[in-house]
Design a protein around this motif. Structure first.
Motif, short mmCIF file in Angstrom:
data_model
loop_
_atom_site.label_atom_id
_atom_site.label_comp_id
_atom_site.label_asym_id
_atom_site.label_seq_id
_atom_site.Cartn_x
_atom_site.Cartn_y
_atom_site.Cartn_z
N UNK A 142 8.26 -5.52 -3.49
CA UNK A 142 7.67 -5.13 -2.20
C UNK A 142 6.35 -5.85 -1.98
N UNK A 143 5.55 -5.96 -3.04
CA UNK A 143 4.26 -6.64 -2.92
C UNK A 143 4.44 -8.11 -2.58
N UNK A 144 5.47 -8.74 -3.12
CA UNK A 144 5.70 -10.15 -2.81
C UNK A 144 6.13 -10.33 -1.35
N UNK A 145 6.63 -9.28 -0.73
CA UNK A 145 6.95 -9.35 0.69
C UNK A 145 5.71 -9.51 1.55
N UNK A 146 4.54 -9.18 0.99
CA UNK A 146 3.29 -9.33 1.73
C UNK A 146 2.78 -10.77 1.71
N UNK A 147 3.38 -11.63 0.89
CA UNK A 147 2.85 -12.98 0.74
C UNK A 147 3.15 -13.86 1.95
N UNK A 148 4.25 -13.61 2.66
CA UNK A 148 4.65 -14.47 3.79
C UNK A 148 3.68 -14.29 4.95
N UNK A 149 3.12 -15.42 5.44
CA UNK A 149 2.15 -15.39 6.53
C UNK A 149 1.07 -14.34 6.28
N UNK A 150 0.45 -14.45 5.11
CA UNK A 150 -0.51 -13.44 4.67
C UNK A 150 -1.88 -13.68 5.32
N UNK A 151 -1.99 -13.33 6.61
CA UNK A 151 -3.22 -13.57 7.35
C UNK A 151 -4.23 -12.44 7.14
N UNK A 152 -3.76 -11.22 7.03
CA UNK A 152 -4.64 -10.06 6.99
C UNK A 152 -4.84 -9.62 5.54
N UNK A 153 -6.09 -9.43 5.17
CA UNK A 153 -6.42 -9.04 3.80
C UNK A 153 -5.61 -9.87 2.80
N UNK A 154 -5.85 -11.17 2.74
CA UNK A 154 -5.02 -12.05 1.90
C UNK A 154 -5.03 -11.70 0.42
N UNK A 155 -6.05 -10.97 -0.02
CA UNK A 155 -6.12 -10.61 -1.44
C UNK A 155 -5.09 -9.54 -1.80
N UNK A 156 -4.60 -8.80 -0.80
CA UNK A 156 -3.76 -7.63 -1.07
C UNK A 156 -2.45 -7.99 -1.78
N UNK A 157 -1.82 -9.09 -1.36
CA UNK A 157 -0.53 -9.45 -1.96
C UNK A 157 -0.67 -9.74 -3.45
N UNK A 158 -1.56 -10.67 -3.87
CA UNK A 158 -1.69 -10.90 -5.31
C UNK A 158 -2.24 -9.69 -6.06
N UNK A 159 -3.04 -8.87 -5.39
CA UNK A 159 -3.57 -7.66 -6.04
C UNK A 159 -2.43 -6.70 -6.37
N UNK A 160 -1.56 -6.43 -5.38
CA UNK A 160 -0.45 -5.51 -5.61
C UNK A 160 0.57 -6.08 -6.59
N UNK A 161 0.81 -7.41 -6.49
CA UNK A 161 1.73 -8.04 -7.45
C UNK A 161 1.16 -7.93 -8.86
N UNK A 162 -0.12 -8.25 -9.02
CA UNK A 162 -0.74 -8.18 -10.34
C UNK A 162 -0.75 -6.78 -10.91
N UNK A 163 -1.00 -5.80 -10.06
CA UNK A 163 -1.01 -4.40 -10.52
C UNK A 163 0.39 -3.99 -11.00
N UNK A 164 1.42 -4.40 -10.25
CA UNK A 164 2.79 -4.08 -10.65
C UNK A 164 3.16 -4.77 -11.96
#
Length: 246
Positions: free
Chosen positions: A67-89
């Protein structure tokens, strides 16, 4: 003659207006699509974030990562969130080196108070890497990792202890100030324990080597004993001539 001319003029005017409306509609299509894409991206970001958090809570770390990797596509808003959630998982799944890489990427992208939660999780992941190294018997590697995690914790901005930072915490149930203090104390203790383990310990039956001060004291005593012996020998040579044991 007047009525037909007016009707023709009206007809031409209507055609012109319809043509203008048609071109205006065509011209607004990109803007409409962009607006729809914007709204869709916002909704999908919230949906993916919610799914990632929900899966993480129930220990579905693979689902959380997906689910976190789904945030990576066109990650314009809060770009840190996708790698943060992926790393936490990934950290929850004990894929610690990969988790560290993702969280370090998140830290580079984070700004302001966003860095607070990233630093806390990054320090915890590096600490667990140290625990893994210690379990494998690599005390030196464990001590080094504990030191890195401690540096990450100590360098966390003081603003991360504020009320505003707590309101932005990814885990509202966890007090950031308490987490930082507890992590720092725990890491200091672990690092000290590993450093003490690295110090050479005397083997059973092995005599402790005397210090330099003890060696110097022994040498002084030997020299003093030699002087006293020579003096006694000089005195004895004037008498019986027999060398006394020393």
């Amino acid at each position: 003659m007047t009525m037909p001319n007016e009707a023709a003029a009206l007809l031409r005017s209507n055609r012109r207006r319809r043509r203008i409306r048609r071109w205006v509609a065509i011209g607004t299509i990109p803007l409409t699509l962009a607006a729809l894409l914007f709204v869709g991206k916002l909704l999908s970001m919230y949906a993916f974030a919610h799914q990632s958090i929900t899966a993480y809570v129930v220990d579905d770390f693979a689902g959380s990562e997906a689910s976190a990797r789904g945030q990576e596509f066109l990650n314009w808003f809060e770009p840190y969130k996708a790698p943060f959630n992926v790393g936490t998982a990934l950290g929850g799944a004990e894929q610690l080196p990969e988790a560290r890489t993702q969280l370090e990427e998140a830290l580079d992208l984070a700004t302001g108070l966003e860095v607070c939660g990233v630093r806390i999780n990054l320090a915890l992941v590096v600490e667990r890497m140290g625990d893994a190294a210690r379990a494998d018997g690599d005390g030196a590697g464990a001590a080094e990792l504990y030191g890195e995690a401690l540096t990450i914790t100590i360098e966390t901005p003081e603003a991360c202890r504020s009320k505003q930072a707590q309101l932005q915490s990814p885990d509202p149930q966890r007090d950031m100030a308490d987490s930082l203090d507890g992590t720092a104390d725990r890491l200091k203790q672990k690092q000290q324990e590993e450093e003490q383990q690295q110090q050479p310990q005397p083997q059973p039956g092995e005599k402790e080597q005397p210090s330099e001060d003890k060696l110097k004291g022994l040498q002084d005593k030997l020299e003093q004993g030699t002087q006293e012996r020579d003096q006694q020998q000089g005195d004895d040579q004037g008498g019986s001539g027999t060398e006394k044991p020393w």
